[in-house]
Design a protein around this motif. Structure first.
Motif, PDB file in Angstrom:
ATOM      1  N   ASN A 184       0.836  -1.193   0.000  1.00  0.00           N
ATOM      2  CA  ASN A 184       0.000   0.000   0.000  1.00  0.00           C
ATOM      3  C   ASN A 184       0.868   1.239   0.000  1.00  0.00           C
ATOM      4  O   ASN A 184       1.600   1.487   0.936  1.00  0.00           O
ATOM      5  CB  ASN A 184      -0.881  -0.022   1.265  1.00  0.00           C
ATOM      6  N   HIS A 185       0.794   2.026  -1.053  1.00  0.00           N
ATOM      7  CA  HIS A 185       1.638   3.209  -1.153  1.00  0.00           C
ATOM      8  C   HIS A 185       0.878   4.502  -0.929  1.00  0.00           C
ATOM      9  O   HIS A 185       1.410   5.574  -1.105  1.00  0.00           O
ATOM     10  CB  HIS A 185       2.335   3.235  -2.524  1.00  0.00           C
ATOM     11  N   ASP A 186      -0.409   4.418  -0.551  1.00  0.00           N
ATOM     12  CA  ASP A 186      -1.138   5.617  -0.180  1.00  0.00           C
ATOM     13  C   ASP A 186      -0.911   5.838   1.301  1.00  0.00           C
ATOM     14  O   ASP A 186      -1.539   5.210   2.142  1.00  0.00           O
ATOM     15  CB  ASP A 186      -2.630   5.434  -0.483  1.00  0.00           C
ATOM     16  N   HIS A 187       0.030   6.721   1.629  1.00  0.00           N
ATOM     17  CA  HIS A 187       0.432   6.899   3.017  1.00  0.00           C
ATOM     18  C   HIS A 187      -0.747   7.273   3.902  1.00  0.00           C
ATOM     19  O   HIS A 187      -0.763   6.968   5.088  1.00  0.00           O
ATOM     20  CB  HIS A 187       1.528   7.957   3.119  1.00  0.00           C
ATOM     21  N   ALA A 188      -1.756   7.967   3.358  1.00  0.00           N
ATOM     22  CA  ALA A 188      -2.880   8.394   4.177  1.00  0.00           C
ATOM     23  C   ALA A 188      -3.680   7.201   4.687  1.00  0.00           C
ATOM     24  O   ALA A 188      -4.377   7.298   5.696  1.00  0.00           O
ATOM     25  CB  ALA A 188      -3.790   9.322   3.375  1.00  0.00           C
ATOM     26  N   ASP A 189      -3.587   6.055   4.005  1.00  0.00           N
ATOM     27  CA  ASP A 189      -4.380   4.898   4.379  1.00  0.00           C
ATOM     28  C   ASP A 189      -3.611   3.893   5.223  1.00  0.00           C
ATOM     29  O   ASP A 189      -4.175   2.909   5.680  1.00  0.00           O
ATOM     30  CB  ASP A 189      -4.890   4.179   3.121  1.00  0.00           C
ATOM     31  N   ILE A 190      -2.338   4.114   5.421  1.00  0.00           N
ATOM     32  CA  ILE A 190      -1.524   3.138   6.127  1.00  0.00           C
ATOM     33  C   ILE A 190      -1.752   3.240   7.627  1.00  0.00           C
ATOM     34  O   ILE A 190      -1.705   4.327   8.209  1.00  0.00           O
ATOM     35  CB  ILE A 190      -0.029   3.341   5.804  1.00  0.00           C
ATOM     36  N   ASP A 191      -2.007   2.114   8.268  1.00  0.00           N
ATOM     37  CA  ASP A 191      -2.090   2.057   9.723  1.00  0.00           C
ATOM     38  C   ASP A 191      -0.695   1.711  10.224  1.00  0.00           C
ATOM     39  O   ASP A 191      -0.300   0.553  10.268  1.00  0.00           O
ATOM     40  CB  ASP A 191      -3.104   0.995  10.146  1.00  0.00           C
ATOM     41  N   PHE A 192       0.057   2.754  10.590  1.00  0.00           N
ATOM     42  CA  PHE A 192       1.459   2.530  10.952  1.00  0.00           C
ATOM     43  C   PHE A 192       1.599   1.623  12.165  1.00  0.00           C
ATOM     44  O   PHE A 192       2.494   0.789  12.226  1.00  0.00           O
ATOM     45  CB  PHE A 192       2.148   3.868  11.202  1.00  0.00           C
ATOM     46  N   ALA A 193       0.709   1.792  13.142  1.00  0.00           N
ATOM     47  CA  ALA A 193       0.804   0.953  14.336  1.00  0.00           C
ATOM     48  C   ALA A 193       0.643  -0.517  13.974  1.00  0.00           C
ATOM     49  O   ALA A 193       1.308  -1.395  14.528  1.00  0.00           O
ATOM     50  CB  ALA A 193      -0.251   1.382  15.351  1.00  0.00           C
ATOM     51  N   GLU A 194      -0.234  -0.803  13.003  1.00  0.00           N
ATOM     52  CA  GLU A 194      -0.447  -2.177  12.587  1.00  0.00           C
ATOM     53  C   GLU A 194       0.759  -2.710  11.821  1.00  0.00           C
ATOM     54  O   GLU A 194       1.075  -3.905  11.873  1.00  0.00           O
ATOM     55  CB  GLU A 194      -1.701  -2.244  11.708  1.00  0.00           C
ATOM     56  N   MET A 195       1.459  -1.840  11.096  1.00  0.00           N
ATOM     57  CA  MET A 195       2.598  -2.269  10.284  1.00  0.00           C
ATOM     58  C   MET A 195       3.866  -2.521  11.085  1.00  0.00           C
ATOM     59  O   MET A 195       4.742  -3.253  10.655  1.00  0.00           O
ATOM     60  CB  MET A 195       2.921  -1.197   9.235  1.00  0.00           C
ATOM     61  N   ILE A 196       3.972  -1.901  12.257  1.00  0.00           N
ATOM     62  CA  ILE A 196       5.249  -1.931  12.983  1.00  0.00           C
ATOM     63  C   ILE A 196       5.771  -3.347  13.212  1.00  0.00           C
ATOM     64  O   ILE A 196       6.955  -3.621  12.957  1.00  0.00           O
ATOM     65  CB  ILE A 196       5.140  -1.124  14.293  1.00  0.00           C
ATOM     66  N   PRO A 197       4.954  -4.294  13.682  1.00  0.00           N
ATOM     67  CA  PRO A 197       5.510  -5.643  13.894  1.00  0.00           C
ATOM     68  C   PRO A 197       6.088  -6.250  12.622  1.00  0.00           C
ATOM     69  O   PRO A 197       7.138  -6.900  12.662  1.00  0.00           O
ATOM     70  CB  PRO A 197       4.297  -6.441  14.401  1.00  0.00           C
ATOM     71  N   HIS A 198       5.419  -6.042  11.499  1.00  0.00           N
ATOM     72  CA  HIS A 198       5.927  -6.573  10.230  1.00  0.00           C
ATOM     73  C   HIS A 198       7.238  -5.906   9.825  1.00  0.00           C
ATOM     74  O   HIS A 198       8.208  -6.574   9.447  1.00  0.00           O
ATOM     75  CB  HIS A 198       4.877  -6.382   9.141  1.00  0.00           C
ATOM     76  N   LEU A 199       7.286  -4.578   9.915  1.00  0.00           N
ATOM     77  CA  LEU A 199       8.493  -3.850   9.529  1.00  0.00           C
ATOM     78  C   LEU A 199       9.673  -4.258  10.399  1.00  0.00           C
ATOM     79  O   LEU A 199      10.788  -4.479   9.911  1.00  0.00           O
ATOM     80  CB  LEU A 199       8.254  -2.340   9.636  1.00  0.00           C
ATOM     81  N   GLU A 200       9.408  -4.365  11.702  1.00  0.00           N
ATOM     82  CA  GLU A 200      10.492  -4.727  12.613  1.00  0.00           C
ATOM     83  C   GLU A 200      10.910  -6.175  12.420  1.00  0.00           C
ATOM     84  O   GLU A 200      12.109  -6.500  12.434  1.00  0.00           O
ATOM     85  CB  GLU A 200      10.051  -4.484  14.061  1.00  0.00           C
ATOM     86  N   GLY A 201       9.944  -7.054  12.236  1.00  0.00           N
ATOM     87  CA  GLY A 201      10.264  -8.469  12.068  1.00  0.00           C
ATOM     88  C   GLY A 201      11.130  -8.715  10.853  1.00  0.00           C
ATOM     89  O   GLY A 201      12.095  -9.480  10.904  1.00  0.00           O
ATOM     90  N   GLN A 202      10.806  -8.039   9.756  1.00  0.00           N
ATOM     91  CA  GLN A 202      11.610  -8.242   8.555  1.00  0.00           C
ATOM     92  C   GLN A 202      13.021  -7.709   8.725  1.00  0.00           C
ATOM     93  O   GLN A 202      13.998  -8.369   8.372  1.00  0.00           O
ATOM     94  CB  GLN A 202      10.969  -7.585   7.338  1.00  0.00           C
ATOM     95  N   ALA A 203      13.134  -6.499   9.273  1.00  0.00           N
ATOM     96  CA  ALA A 203      14.463  -5.910   9.443  1.00  0.00           C
ATOM     97  C   ALA A 203      15.323  -6.781  10.352  1.00  0.00           C
ATOM     98  O   ALA A 203      16.518  -6.988  10.093  1.00  0.00           O
ATOM     99  CB  ALA A 203      14.342  -4.500  10.005  1.00  0.00           C
ATOM    100  N   GLU A 204      14.722  -7.312  11.419  1.00  0.00           N
ATOM    101  CA  GLU A 204      15.492  -8.157  12.340  1.00  0.00           C
ATOM    102  C   GLU A 204      15.884  -9.479  11.686  1.00  0.00           C
ATOM    103  O   GLU A 204      16.987  -9.981  11.892  1.00  0.00           O
ATOM    104  CB  GLU A 204      14.681  -8.377  13.615  1.00  0.00           C
ATOM    105  N   LEU A 205      14.987 -10.035  10.861  1.00  0.00           N
ATOM    106  CA  LEU A 205      15.307 -11.280  10.166  1.00  0.00           C
ATOM    107  C   LEU A 205      16.476 -11.081   9.211  1.00  0.00           C
ATOM    108  O   LEU A 205      17.321 -11.964   9.046  1.00  0.00           O
ATOM    109  CB  LEU A 205      14.076 -11.759   9.380  1.00  0.00           C
ATOM    110  N   PHE A 206      16.530  -9.894   8.596  1.00  0.00           N
ATOM    111  CA  PHE A 206      17.581  -9.601   7.625  1.00  0.00           C
ATOM    112  C   PHE A 206      18.840  -9.023   8.281  1.00  0.00           C
ATOM    113  O   PHE A 206      19.732  -8.538   7.583  1.00  0.00           O
ATOM    114  CB  PHE A 206      17.052  -8.637   6.559  1.00  0.00           C
TER     115      PHE A 206
END
Length: 314
Positions: free
Chosen positions: A26-48
């Motif tokens: 989703n590239h429409d920043h106005a629609d992004i639920d950042f709080a919901e995304m945080i676990p995914h963003l952090e999980g990927q960065a830590e895995l890599f």
């Protein structure tokens, strides 16, 4: 500015972003639920983390003792934390357009014990990075530039905050990621290659729809030169997590295919849709929740450019 690891195209892959590879699509920043995304963003960065450790060790040879490091498009700051740990004498600034993600980045710095030399700035490329305390010795951008309509302008803005002799490191491109054998034992072999084609089409559409989109040849060394820098290196880094996967790595792969199923269902034929349905079904023994042969093989490329030293007056 795009956030670290947020979409999946570059299984091209940015995002970051990021994504990141498993950026959210989703590239429409106005629609992004950042709080919901945080676990995914952090999980990927830590895995890599092993991939980033290799990249930072390479960057250390170009900038062994940076005083100020900027993570441009930092997301929740996991990679910022890697920099703080790899360069214990440096001050680290996380820059992102999301206040929610920057708040999380500050929390993560506190958890790591690096808050005393960590700060954040809310900024949007290509408008710039705001006011920094002093010029940066190292600016890092992990698959954020491709989320900016005018990539050349984005690089120019990043280069503008460098001190003479400073380095800009841009992670873009690489190879399509692989997570499964070519023949899954069901469906038509070669699913991931077909998904690559769809994702490339999606990515092109995403790029052309960005505000101020300018098409450029994605010769990153030439783009760094156009930004006033001297290309100083190109290196690709690989994450190789063979089967059997850890629970965290398996969860990442399931997330990748679940998002692809959601995004690209209408572009897949019936057989490939059925294959993806089986892969993400928790109860299917041949699906990603259970199969023993899933893996993570990803390669990201980093391009660096250095800012010329100021000319001597005499």
């Amino acid at each position: 500015m795009a956030h670290q690891h947020r979409h999946n195209h570059d299984r091209d892959q940015a995002p970051a972003h990021a994504h990141n590879r498993s950026h959210d699509h989703n590239h429409d920043h106005a629609d992004i639920d950042f709080a919901e995304m945080i676990p995914h963003l952090e999980g990927q960065a830590e895995l890599f983390a092993p991939l980033y450790a290799d990249a930072l060790a390479w960057l250390r040879r170009q900038q062994p003792e940076p005083g100020l490091i900027v993570d441009a498009g930092s997301g929740p700051g996991i990679i910022s934390g890697f920099f703080a740990q790899a360069f214990p004498e440096a001050r680290v600034v996380a820059a992102d357009s999301s206040a929610a993600l920057l708040e999380r980045a500050r929390e993560n710095a506190g958890r790591l014990g690096t808050a005393d030399r960590f700060s954040t700035v809310e900024a949007e490329l290509p408008d710039g990075l705001g006011e920094l305390e002093y010029p940066a010795d190292l600016v890092w951008s992990s698959r954020a530039v491709h989320h900016v309509g005018d990539q050349r302008a984005a690089l120019t803005a990043l280069a503008a905050v460098l001190a003479p002799g400073g380095t800009l490191a841009v992670m873009e491109g690489g190879l399509p990621e692989r997570n499964l054998p070519r023949d899954l034992g069901f469906g038509r072999p070669g699913l991931e290659a077909r998904l690559d084609v769809i994702e490339q089409g999606w990515f092109t559409g995403m790029r052309t729809s960005l505000p101020g989109h300018v098409r450029v040849t994605e010769d990153w060394q030439a783009l760094l030169t156009a930004a006033g820098l001297r290309p100083s290196g190109t290196r690709s880094f690989t994450l190789d997590l063979p089967a059997p996967l850890t629970d965290a790595a398996r969860a990442y792969v399931i997330g990748v295919f679940d998002r692809r199923r959601t995004m690209f269902a209408d572009e897949l034929d019936a057989e490939d849709r059925a294959t993806l349905d089986r892969l993400v079904d928790p109860d299917d023994k041949a699906g990603l929740h259970h199969r023993p042969d899933a893996f993570v093989l990803a390669t990201y490329t980093v391009y660096t450019g250095s800012k010329p030293q100021e000319q001597s007056r005499g």
